[in-house]
Design a protein around this motif. Structure first.
Motif, PDB file in Angstrom:
ATOM      1  N   PRO A 291       0.572  -1.121  -0.079  1.00 46.64           N
ATOM      2  CA  PRO A 291      -0.019  -0.083  -0.018  1.00 46.64           C
ATOM      3  C   PRO A 291       0.784   1.339   0.009  1.00 46.64           C
ATOM      4  O   PRO A 291       2.022   1.225   0.516  1.00 46.64           O
ATOM      5  N   PHE A 292       0.500   2.191  -0.754  1.00 44.19           N
ATOM      6  CA  PHE A 292       1.078   3.517  -0.623  1.00 44.19           C
ATOM      7  C   PHE A 292       0.820   4.511   0.448  1.00 44.19           C
ATOM      8  O   PHE A 292       1.415   4.854   1.113  1.00 44.19           O
ATOM      9  N   ALA A 293      -0.472   4.547   0.842  1.00 46.07           N
ATOM     10  CA  ALA A 293      -1.116   5.512   1.724  1.00 46.07           C
ATOM     11  C   ALA A 293      -0.725   5.131   3.421  1.00 46.07           C
ATOM     12  O   ALA A 293      -0.384   3.634   3.474  1.00 46.07           O
ATOM     13  N   ALA A 294      -0.357   5.776   4.041  1.00 42.27           N
ATOM     14  CA  ALA A 294      -0.031   5.508   5.322  1.00 42.27           C
ATOM     15  C   ALA A 294      -1.198   4.819   5.839  1.00 42.27           C
ATOM     16  O   ALA A 294      -2.390   5.112   6.053  1.00 42.27           O
ATOM     17  N   GLU A 295      -0.696   3.648   6.786  1.00 40.01           N
ATOM     18  CA  GLU A 295      -1.682   3.072   7.649  1.00 40.01           C
ATOM     19  C   GLU A 295      -2.430   3.586   8.479  1.00 40.01           C
ATOM     20  O   GLU A 295      -2.246   4.613   9.083  1.00 40.01           O
ATOM     21  N   GLY A 296      -3.965   3.229   8.456  1.00 45.85           N
ATOM     22  CA  GLY A 296      -4.788   3.988   9.389  1.00 45.85           C
ATOM     23  C   GLY A 296      -5.351   4.987   8.649  1.00 45.85           C
ATOM     24  O   GLY A 296      -6.396   5.823   9.319  1.00 45.85           O
ATOM     25  N   HIS A 297      -4.834   5.557   7.558  1.00 46.37           N
ATOM     26  CA  HIS A 297      -5.343   6.739   6.915  1.00 46.37           C
ATOM     27  C   HIS A 297      -5.704   6.329   5.553  1.00 46.37           C
ATOM     28  O   HIS A 297      -5.553   7.211   4.734  1.00 46.37           O
ATOM     29  N   ARG A 298      -6.140   5.027   5.261  1.00 48.21           N
ATOM     30  CA  ARG A 298      -6.391   4.783   3.652  1.00 48.21           C
ATOM     31  C   ARG A 298      -7.733   4.950   3.374  1.00 48.21           C
ATOM     32  O   ARG A 298      -8.715   4.378   4.198  1.00 48.21           O
ATOM     33  N   LEU A 299      -8.129   5.344   2.461  1.00 44.91           N
ATOM     34  CA  LEU A 299      -9.526   5.449   1.949  1.00 44.91           C
ATOM     35  C   LEU A 299      -9.820   4.296   1.463  1.00 44.91           C
ATOM     36  O   LEU A 299      -9.237   3.774   0.620  1.00 44.91           O
ATOM     37  N   GLN A 301     -12.520   4.103  -0.467  1.00 45.39           N
ATOM     38  CA  GLN A 301     -13.155   4.188  -1.845  1.00 45.39           C
ATOM     39  C   GLN A 301     -11.933   4.331  -2.874  1.00 45.39           C
ATOM     40  O   GLN A 301     -12.191   4.179  -4.069  1.00 45.39           O
ATOM     41  N   LEU A 302     -10.662   4.635  -2.534  1.00 47.68           N
ATOM     42  CA  LEU A 302      -9.888   4.924  -3.450  1.00 47.68           C
ATOM     43  C   LEU A 302      -8.311   4.429  -2.794  1.00 47.68           C
ATOM     44  O   LEU A 302      -7.848   4.904  -2.112  1.00 47.68           O
ATOM     45  N   THR A 303      -7.928   3.103  -3.449  1.00 48.49           N
ATOM     46  CA  THR A 303      -6.670   2.437  -2.842  1.00 48.49           C
ATOM     47  C   THR A 303      -5.573   2.855  -3.660  1.00 48.49           C
ATOM     48  O   THR A 303      -5.476   2.686  -5.156  1.00 48.49           O
ATOM     49  N   SER A 304      -4.439   3.351  -3.125  1.00 50.41           N
ATOM     50  CA  SER A 304      -3.282   3.625  -3.853  1.00 50.41           C
ATOM     51  C   SER A 304      -2.318   2.676  -3.451  1.00 50.41           C
ATOM     52  O   SER A 304      -2.100   2.068  -2.373  1.00 50.41           O
ATOM     53  N   VAL A 305      -1.548   1.975  -4.297  1.00 55.27           N
ATOM     54  CA  VAL A 305      -0.741   0.792  -4.167  1.00 55.27           C
ATOM     55  C   VAL A 305       0.667   0.931  -5.063  1.00 55.27           C
ATOM     56  O   VAL A 305       0.734   1.684  -6.015  1.00 55.27           O
TER      57      VAL A 305
END
Lengths: 367, 367
Positions: A291-299, A301-305
């Motif tokens: 995952p790209f986004a910081a854990e605990g703050h991942r949307l 509806q829109l996942t970055s990887v």
């Protein structure tokens, strides 16, 4: 030329709800037709529900999401106003640019992309700015920021600062509570979690913002005083005063999608986004993707990887598109070839979509 | 709530072509999908044909017709610029207002409403203005002005002045020839003679206007430099640079309507508007109704007619709407209750629509 039937799992647009598509194709109404005025009133009421607000000035603006950002600054910034902008992705950068064009003295609080907004740092940037602006759901990184905390901290300090939140990708996907959070100005787009084609920017403006608005903003098309006289009726006129021709088909479509959301229940809709996003993120990690986004703050509806090091990002997206008719998003800016963005928004926030994109991506990465 | 199936014979919107409605409801494409980019290129080419221009900067703006006016002034006016505006109706007045917001020194040349623009008076207003602006087809009065004559007169005097023409109600209804007439900046709306729902503003901008444009206009959303990088590709970037999410459903709908117009032939389309408008105007006079617009300058696609003295204008419109599902327009401003405006535009430019509105109006006036 026949067009392909795409499964739109990028950062938006997403595939509209069938009801929204039917609304687009329904017999067209004129913008002054009593039936349309009734429909518009209802759509604004339904928007108040999804925004979590009683703001009288709540309406769909006649343009895509970015016009909401433009209207937000055009109606509030006076030359020389201090505007603190939390920047943790593309849309924070854009807010700086737009606010500057209206003459704001922008104080930019930069964050590492992929991290959420840090309330303390934003507050420390200036003791009494005219506006503090932040993005609730950063579409460029897939990160959620805590607007509730920002609002509470601001309110405990002053009632003079207006809080502006970009909710383009958050509205109807994760909980949004404009009034409870103390947000004064917020905008969204129809093509994300609302499940409508792109073309409208749902917008809401608090009474405090209204009192302090720019009475004659530079942009006539987005002048909230004139818009309000059409959408909500002009005080003393007894009716709606024509401003510009409203995009009636798009508004009928929005109203139909909002009716569907209302029927399912807003809480059920956000829960659906949460569950489906969780499954996607779990599945991606099972495949070894990071995952790209910081854990605990991942949307959800829109996942970055992150794109694996030996993989050609564009090639994978191209194969998904041509072999499976699936659109996923690249990154933007510096992240263009290093992350993918996968959206499960609105009508696409469904388990079958999650499994489909996981399967297709696995196949493409394997061969 | 089931909506009524209106026959939209007011000043717009008009009922879309069936192809345009199908385009709206077709499977949605993303704004960066190669198929969509191809569709957008084609739509821009087709727009060049209806505009009569080779201007590279020809595109649909993401808003309704009025956003075209906003973009026109936002990208060309520098504070203090002299802008001469010919005013012979509501949209001339609006141009003064919008130009002023961008800091123009507006010289307003007022005409009697119902009369066309007087080229000599407009030219006499200032020897070398930055811009001369006029409305080709005044939607508020049903009057056509001679933009060709204005362009020729301006060009014989100077090449410094830009000519701006509001073509919201004229494009694809009566002949428009941007290049031949020497028009530098023109905009329209989709909901009139183009036969599409409201939501886009077809726009065209000459190379001369481009050279003299405001490089950083106050309005980010309408910045032609940034828009051009998406719609036409950025020089040196090898591709399209994302600006804002384009309203893809609306653009697919516009493209479909333009394909239909192309198939029928643009000359045949304007001839159809001419013939149908002539029949309507003849029929109204047979009923004893008096035309409002000056003879010889009446738009075929939008007919203004005086309300007889003993008739309640609003009551007649209401009966047409409730008994026949027919929408016609009131006047605006001082003309609100003294004229009606009847549009036969786009898909409604048909003899059956003309006879229908004549018959229904006759019945309502008789009883």
């Amino acid at each position: 030329m026949a067009l392909s039937e795409r499964i739109l799992l990028g950062p938006g647009p997403s595939n509209p709800y069938p009801e929204a598509t039917a609304g687009l194709a329904a017999p067209l109404l004129g913008h002054l037709d009593p039936e349309f005025i009734k429909l518009l009133d209802r759509a604004c009421d339904r928007l108040r529900t999804v925004w979590g607000t009683a703001n009288p000035v709540t309406l769909p603006l006649s343009g895509t999401g970015s016009i909401g950002m433009e209207a937000a600054f055009a109606n509030t910034v006076r030359p020389g106003d201090v505007v603190v902008v939390a920047v943790n992705g593309v849309f924070g950068v854009r807010m700086c640019e737009v606010a500057s064009r209206y003459g704001a003295e922008v104080i930019r609080v930069d964050h590492t992309w992929g991290e959420p907004v840090d309330t303390e740092r934003v507050l420390a940037a200036h003791p009494s700015p005219a506006i503090v602006a932040a993005v609730h759901a950063e579409t460029s990184t897939g990160v959620e920021s805590d607007i509730a905390a920002l609002g509470a901290a601001l309110r405990s300090r002053s009632t003079e600062t207006l809080l502006l939140a970009d909710c383009v990708t958050s509205l109807a996907g994760i909980p949004v509570a404009v009034d409870a959070w103390g947000v004064d100005i917020a905008y969204s787009g129809t093509q994300k979690c609302l499940g409508v084609a792109p073309g409208l920017a749902p917008f809401t403006f608090s009474e405090r913002a209204w009192e302090r608005r720019v009475e004659v903003p530079p942009v006539w098309y987005l002048d909230l005083g004139l818009l309000g006289a059409y959408v909500h009726g002009a005080p003393g006129s007894g009716g709606r005063v024509y401003h510009h021709t409203a995009p009636t088909a798009m508004i009928a479509s929005l109203d139909a999608a909002l009716a569907r959301i209302q029927e399912e229940g807003l809480d059920a809709v956000t829960e659906r986004h949460r569950a489906v996003g969780a499954r996607l993120q779990e599945g991606l990690q099972e495949m070894g993707l990071e995952p790209f986004a910081a854990e605990g703050h991942r949307l959800p509806q829109l996942t970055s990887v992150r794109v694996p090091e030996d993989v050609d990002s564009a090639k994978v997206r191209e194969r998904l598109l041509t072999e499976y008719d699936i659109e996923i998003g690249a990154g933007v800016g510096d992240l263009a070839s290093t992350i993918w963005r996968i959206g499960l928004m609105g009508h696409n926030a469904r388990l079958d979509r999650a499994e489909l994109v996981l399967s297709a991506l696995r196949r493409v990465l394997e061969r």
